[in-house]
Design a protein around this motif. Structure first.
Motif, PDB file in Angstrom:
ATOM      1  N   ARG A  23     -45.007  56.999  32.299  1.00  0.00           N
ATOM      2  CA  ARG A  23     -45.409  55.610  32.025  1.00  0.00           C
ATOM      3  C   ARG A  23     -46.904  55.493  31.780  1.00  0.00           C
ATOM      4  O   ARG A  23     -47.400  54.415  31.496  1.00  0.00           O
ATOM      5  CB  ARG A  23     -45.034  54.706  33.207  1.00  0.00           C
ATOM      6  CG  ARG A  23     -43.550  54.406  33.323  1.00  0.00           C
ATOM      7  CD  ARG A  23     -43.289  53.324  34.359  1.00  0.00           C
ATOM      8  NE  ARG A  23     -43.518  53.798  35.705  1.00  0.00           N
ATOM      9  CZ  ARG A  23     -42.553  54.222  36.522  1.00  0.00           C
ATOM     10  NH1 ARG A  23     -41.299  54.210  36.131  1.00  0.00           N
ATOM     11  NH2 ARG A  23     -42.841  54.649  37.720  1.00  0.00           N
ATOM     12  N   CYS A 362     -36.977  54.544  25.412  1.00  0.00           N
ATOM     13  CA  CYS A 362     -38.241  55.112  24.935  1.00  0.00           C
ATOM     14  C   CYS A 362     -38.758  56.101  25.988  1.00  0.00           C
ATOM     15  O   CYS A 362     -38.733  55.822  27.189  1.00  0.00           O
ATOM     16  CB  CYS A 362     -39.252  53.992  24.705  1.00  0.00           C
ATOM     17  SG  CYS A 362     -40.858  54.590  24.144  1.00  0.00           S
ATOM     18  N   ARG A 366     -45.085  53.992  21.916  1.00  0.00           N
ATOM     19  CA  ARG A 366     -44.519  52.641  22.021  1.00  0.00           C
ATOM     20  C   ARG A 366     -43.657  52.386  20.801  1.00  0.00           C
ATOM     21  O   ARG A 366     -44.094  52.566  19.663  1.00  0.00           O
ATOM     22  CB  ARG A 366     -45.639  51.597  22.137  1.00  0.00           C
ATOM     23  CG  ARG A 366     -46.362  51.682  23.494  1.00  0.00           C
ATOM     24  CD  ARG A 366     -47.484  50.667  23.592  1.00  0.00           C
ATOM     25  NE  ARG A 366     -47.024  49.289  23.653  1.00  0.00           N
ATOM     26  CZ  ARG A 366     -46.479  48.731  24.742  1.00  0.00           C
ATOM     27  NH1 ARG A 366     -46.345  49.429  25.843  1.00  0.00           N
ATOM     28  NH2 ARG A 366     -46.099  47.476  24.728  1.00  0.00           N
ATOM     29  N   VAL A 377     -40.426  45.425  22.108  1.00  0.00           N
ATOM     30  CA  VAL A 377     -41.324  46.576  22.180  1.00  0.00           C
ATOM     31  C   VAL A 377     -41.030  47.327  23.476  1.00  0.00           C
ATOM     32  O   VAL A 377     -40.922  46.719  24.545  1.00  0.00           O
ATOM     33  CB  VAL A 377     -42.799  46.130  22.130  1.00  0.00           C
ATOM     34  CG1 VAL A 377     -43.723  47.359  22.195  1.00  0.00           C
ATOM     35  CG2 VAL A 377     -43.072  45.332  20.858  1.00  0.00           C
ATOM     36  N   GLY A 379     -42.178  50.613  25.975  1.00  0.00           N
ATOM     37  CA  GLY A 379     -43.048  51.718  26.362  1.00  0.00           C
ATOM     38  C   GLY A 379     -42.218  52.791  27.053  1.00  0.00           C
ATOM     39  O   GLY A 379     -41.012  52.614  27.268  1.00  0.00           O
ATOM     40  N   GLU A 398     -45.276  51.710  17.242  1.00  0.00           N
ATOM     41  CA  GLU A 398     -46.335  50.696  17.177  1.00  0.00           C
ATOM     42  C   GLU A 398     -47.584  51.299  16.535  1.00  0.00           C
ATOM     43  O   GLU A 398     -48.206  50.695  15.685  1.00  0.00           O
ATOM     44  CB  GLU A 398     -46.644  50.184  18.589  1.00  0.00           C
ATOM     45  CG  GLU A 398     -47.376  48.868  18.598  1.00  0.00           C
ATOM     46  CD  GLU A 398     -47.486  48.334  20.027  1.00  0.00           C
ATOM     47  OE1 GLU A 398     -46.930  47.255  20.286  1.00  0.00           O
ATOM     48  OE2 GLU A 398     -48.114  49.009  20.876  1.00  0.00           O
ATOM     49  N   ALA A 402     -43.451  57.452  18.211  1.00  0.00           N
ATOM     50  CA  ALA A 402     -42.736  57.105  19.443  1.00  0.00           C
ATOM     51  C   ALA A 402     -41.493  57.981  19.522  1.00  0.00           C
ATOM     52  O   ALA A 402     -40.919  58.363  18.499  1.00  0.00           O
ATOM     53  CB  ALA A 402     -42.347  55.635  19.445  1.00  0.00           C
TER      54      ALA A 402
END
Ligand code: ZN
Length: 413
Positions: A23, A362, A366, A377, A379, A398, A402
């Motif tokens: 993260r 994901c 991003r 969206v 992360g 983004e 990703a």
């Protein structure tokens, strides 16, 4: 499409830092984050943005959420369970049942009056649990019995006199039945015999490694045996490391574990997709319930070489866009998506028009998802639920790249 929030399982073998790092957070979590569950298994369903559990949302509107075909085939239940798993220490030695074994075992334990959530319950549902694991970091595992002729060579190489009768057993019958006999001998051995054999074997591993060095072909399996021996002193499951394939997955590589495959994950972070089930039969390396006779009933003793699936092409470069892991499971299909600034329309969840739900997870960068005019969206470690009634999803990064995983129900049975 809406965001899907995982439930966290905080098993003792889990890592405090792996998922935090994914993260982008340097601070370790307060408790181990062993598994994130993204599914509708009644044991721990994931939660939608409006606070409803995915299980409740599906129960309220099975056809809208799952589509008519999935409702018909799977009785109104989401057939798969997607997880992220972060192991700092070895997980238990385990195997999962086939569908027939699970149905029979569940009914047997119901008749015996063992509560579904009891500690000594083997079968918590009536489903099989084939699984695929795909590495996010370097990932170490033991999986499937090694070809017996090679295992005889491993046992002989250790030069441990106490092991010689066991090597002789497999040498005399280097096949499925020989493996069954040897494994059964070990796992049912009285503790007093384990306490003699296991230290001798571990000493043999140390001697071999000292004499032959880290580049020896047996070095990884013997080191793993020593590590497990240290984590679980006196546990007969440690000996199994000598019988199983020792596998190193690099990021993006996957391993499929069908019913009856004996395995133990040792270390690393991975995405896991399985049939929606919590049926585990354990053979050691755990403080949890171990049921040796039941494990022996479901195990597949075929010796085999294991070839990980790779998301790279012949030149070693990652396949661009969507890569589907080639496996034949009725309940799930897993793909890896490398998204760039250029939007990628994900092909139908079946042939042509979408006809089932999907989960998008994901794991790097991003990702921007668009579906029916909505944007989401994500992360790293964030996920989205796309009900069957929704249209196709467009995905892009983004900025830069990703990395995502996608779970769907296959239609090509
Ligand atoms: Zn497993």
């Amino acid at each position: 499409m809406e965001q899907l929030f995982p439930t966290v399982r905080s098993y003792a073998w889990g890592s405090r830092s792996a998922l935090a790092q994914l993260r982008g957070d340097d601070r370790p979590s307060a408790h181990p984050e062993a598994e994130l569950w993204l599914g509708a298994h009644p044991g721990d369903p994931a939660v939608l943005a409006d606070g409803r559990s995915l299980l409740a949302a599906i129960d309220d509107d099975p056809v809208g959420q799952l589509g008519p075909a999935v409702v018909e085939r799977f009785g109104g239940q989401l057939p798969f369970l997607l997880k992220i798993l972060a192991a700092e220490e070895p997980l238990s030695l385990q195997a999962h049942p086939s569908k027939t074994q699970a149905e029979e075992g569940f009914d047997r334990e119901q008749r015996a009056g063992i509560a579904v959530d009891a500690q000594d319950r083997n079968y918590r549902d009536r489903n099989h649990k084939p699984e695929i694991v795909v590495a996010l970091t370097d990932f170490e595992a033991l999986a499937g019995f090694r070809c017996p002729v090679q295992t005889v060579a491993v046992l002989e190489a250790l030069g441990v006199p106490e092991l010689e009768p066991h090597a002789a057993l497999l040498r005399g019958q280097p096949d499925e039945e020989g493996l069954r006999a040897l494994f059964t001998t070990w796992i049912t051995m009285p503790q007093s015999a384990v306490d003699q054999l296991l230290p001798a074997v571990l000493d043999g591993c140390v001697r071999y490694l000292t004499a032959n060095g880290a580049d020896d072909p047996l070095a990884t399996v013997l080191r793993s045996t020593l590590e497990i021996g240290e984590a679980y002193p006196g546990d007969v499951g440690v000996l199994s490391a000598l019988l199983l394939n020792r596998i190193d997955l690099r990021p993006g590589e996957g391993l499929y574990l069908p019913a009856g495959n004996l395995h133990a994950y040792l270390r690393g972070t991975a995405v896991e997709l399985m049939a929606s089930s919590d049926n585990v039969l354990r053979g050691g390396l755990t403080p949890k319930h171990v049921d040796v006779p039941e494990l022996l009933r479901v195990l597949d003793f075929h010796g085999m070489d294991v070839d990980p699936m790779t998301d790279r092409d012949g030149s070693g470069a990652p396949v661009p866009g969507e890569y589907v892991y080639p496996l034949h499971a009725a309940d799930f299909r897993l793909s890896r998506i490398r998204a760039t600034a250029e939007p990628l329309t994900l092909p139908g969840r079946g042939a042509g028009a979408p006809d089932g739900p999907e989960v998008l997870l994901c794991v790097g960068g991003r990702a921007v998802l668009e579906c029916d005019g909505r944007t989401q969206v994500l992360g790293p470690t964030e996920a989205a639920w796309v009900p069957a009634a929704d249209g196709a999803v467009r995905v892009r990064a983004e900025d830069g790249q990703a990395l995502l995983f996608r779970a769907v129900v296959p239609t090509d049975r």
